[in-house]
Enzyme design. Structure first.
Site, PDB file in Angstrom:
ATOM      1  N   HIS A 191       9.331  -0.356   9.114  1.00 40.45           N
ATOM      2  CA  HIS A 191       8.469  -1.546   9.232  1.00 40.45           C
ATOM      3  C   HIS A 191       8.568  -2.438   7.989  1.00 40.45           C
ATOM      4  O   HIS A 191       8.926  -3.605   8.071  1.00 40.45           O
ATOM      5  CB  HIS A 191       7.010  -1.118   9.409  1.00 40.45           C
ATOM      6  CG  HIS A 191       6.756  -0.235  10.587  1.00 40.45           C
ATOM      7  ND1 HIS A 191       6.782  -0.693  11.883  1.00 40.45           N
ATOM      8  CD2 HIS A 191       6.448   1.087  10.672  1.00 40.45           C
ATOM      9  CE1 HIS A 191       6.495   0.291  12.707  1.00 40.45           C
ATOM     10  NE2 HIS A 191       6.297   1.387  12.003  1.00 40.45           N
ATOM     11  N   ASP A 192       8.192  -1.870   6.844  1.00 44.28           N
ATOM     12  CA  ASP A 192       8.114  -2.691   5.626  1.00 44.28           C
ATOM     13  C   ASP A 192       9.495  -3.128   5.106  1.00 44.28           C
ATOM     14  O   ASP A 192       9.642  -4.287   4.682  1.00 44.28           O
ATOM     15  CB  ASP A 192       7.326  -1.947   4.539  1.00 44.28           C
ATOM     16  CG  ASP A 192       5.857  -1.781   4.911  1.00 44.28           C
ATOM     17  OD1 ASP A 192       5.370  -2.527   5.784  1.00 44.28           O
ATOM     18  OD2 ASP A 192       5.197  -0.901   4.346  1.00 44.28           O
ATOM     19  N   ASP A 209       6.702   1.440   2.510  1.00 42.77           N
ATOM     20  CA  ASP A 209       6.565   0.496   1.386  1.00 42.77           C
ATOM     21  C   ASP A 209       7.513   0.906   0.256  1.00 42.77           C
ATOM     22  O   ASP A 209       8.130   0.052  -0.392  1.00 42.77           O
ATOM     23  CB  ASP A 209       5.138   0.520   0.824  1.00 42.77           C
ATOM     24  CG  ASP A 209       4.083   0.239   1.872  1.00 42.77           C
ATOM     25  OD1 ASP A 209       3.530  -0.858   1.895  1.00 42.77           O
ATOM     26  OD2 ASP A 209       3.811   1.149   2.681  1.00 42.77           O
ATOM     27  N   ASP A 233       0.857  -1.198   0.000  1.00 47.15           N
ATOM     28  CA  ASP A 233       0.000   0.000   0.000  1.00 47.15           C
ATOM     29  C   ASP A 233       0.893   1.248   0.000  1.00 47.15           C
ATOM     30  O   ASP A 233       0.833   2.060   0.914  1.00 47.15           O
ATOM     31  CB  ASP A 233      -0.956  -0.009   1.210  1.00 47.15           C
ATOM     32  CG  ASP A 233      -0.241  -0.043   2.552  1.00 47.15           C
ATOM     33  OD1 ASP A 233       0.906  -0.543   2.619  1.00 47.15           O
ATOM     34  OD2 ASP A 233      -0.807   0.462   3.545  1.00 47.15           O
TER      35      ASP A 233
END
Ligand code: BDR
Ligand code: CA
Length: 329
Positions: free
Chosen positions: A239-240, A18, A13
């Site tokens: 995170h990603d 990302d 997303d």
């Protein structure tokens, strides 16, 4: 590094982290990234799908991008423009080098997994709507996915609410379907990703790079920094990118096999990944959850991959070959 020669689909997303995760994945020379499936999450699908293309264009690659779910399975859309900016990549403007595929993500996911049983590794970096739709639509999908790595959830804590991590909170019913689908899965959740902090000094340095990719990575991350003005943070949580890095090198994390289910009803705990740490449910583990992180090695891998865009020398992660597009700035 281990785990070479994998055939990968990234479901995401895009989204600031990302975008960085895609830049990292593209740098790994031994992967064949077959496609990217976009989902609504950090921002609506109308931004996340083109953002995937913008990042591939920036990196000089033409990886097919398929548009997926524009809404969660059963609920209202919950987005995070406040964190990722209105366009999802912190207001940074990037050229769109090619078009989104005509085929939709659901059709692509089920088709490609069916054609390559046991062979496809999916890395899911957003709400699990696309993956849940594939599980619901194709009775063989779950048994034919080679492995699914999820950035999402947490054994303890949350970031969208006190109880829930954003990707699971955004579509808890989808997460519940996926977690109970019997797919071999790894959960890279907040327990480790909140520790994967990139120091502000590094992306300040990147913003001054001569290289368009490194500079843009710095600018995208810098846009995120304003969100934390006034909040004491040592850096930005990757995170990603950590979820991608764990597929590149699974020894970066230690894991614990657990049974984890998703709360979908409670008004205060909707989207919580409920982990049976003491095995009180009597249920067999359904997921390997990351509990430990080799932070130093992860940051080295990530920083070298991004800075490798400016080097392009033998020994760096960068690969030049067929399927590239030329970056024009
Ligand atoms: C996750 O939520 C999104 O905002 C990020 O892109 C990441 O996938 C972290 O909770
Ligand atoms: Ca994401």
């Amino acid at each position: 590094m281990s785990n070479s020669g994998k055939r990968i689909i990234i479901d995401c997303d895009t989204g600031i982290d990302d975008a960085l995760a895609l830049l990292l994945a593209i740098q790994y020379p031994d992967w064949e990234i077959l496609g990217i499936t976009a989902v609504s999450g950090n921002v609506p699908l109308e931004h996340t799908a083109p953002n995937c293309i913008r990042i591939c264009t920036l990196a000089g690659k033409k990886i097919p991008v398929y548009a997926g779910a524009a809404q969660p399975l059963y609920r209202e859309r919950h987005t995070a423009e406040m964190v990722h900016g209105k366009n999802g990549i912190g207001g940074v403007e990037l050229p769109l080098g090619y078009d989104v595929e005509h085929e939709l993500a659901l059709s692509y996911l089920t088709r490609i997994v069916h054609a390559n049983p046991g062979d496809i590794e999916i890395i899911a970096l957003g709400p699990l709507t696309n993956i849940a739709q594939a599980v619901l639509t194709d009775p063989h999908f779950s048994e034919q996915v080679g492995h699914l790595t999820i950035m999402g959830g947490a054994i303890h804590g949350g970031n969208a609410t006190a109880a829930a991590e954003f990707n699971i909170y955004a579509d808890p019913e989808a997460a519940r379907i996926v977690f109970n689908a019997g797919i071999p899965m790894t959960m890279v959740g907040l327990d480790v990703t909140n520790r994967a902090l990139l120091d502000y000094k590094i992306f300040d340095r990147w913003r001054n790079s001569d290289n368009a990719v490194v500079r843009t990575a710095g600018e995208i991350l810098y846009s995120f920094r304003h969100f934390f003005d006034g909040i004491e943070m040592e850096g930005i949580a990757l995170h990603d990118p950590l979820a991608v890095a764990c597929v590149i090198d699974p020894t970066l994390i230690t894991t614990r096999d657990l049974f984890i289910d998703i709360e979908t009803k409670s008004p205060i705990a909707s989207g919580k990944t409920v982990a049976d740490e003491l095995r009180v449910t009597g249920k067999e583990p359904n997921i390997s959850a990351a509990v430990g992180l080799d932070l130093k090695r992860f940051l080295k891998l990530f920083i070298e991959a991004i800075e490798g865009y400016s080097q392009g020398v033998p020994g760096s992660l960068i690969r030049r070959g067929r399927g590239e597009t030329k970056l024009v700035f």
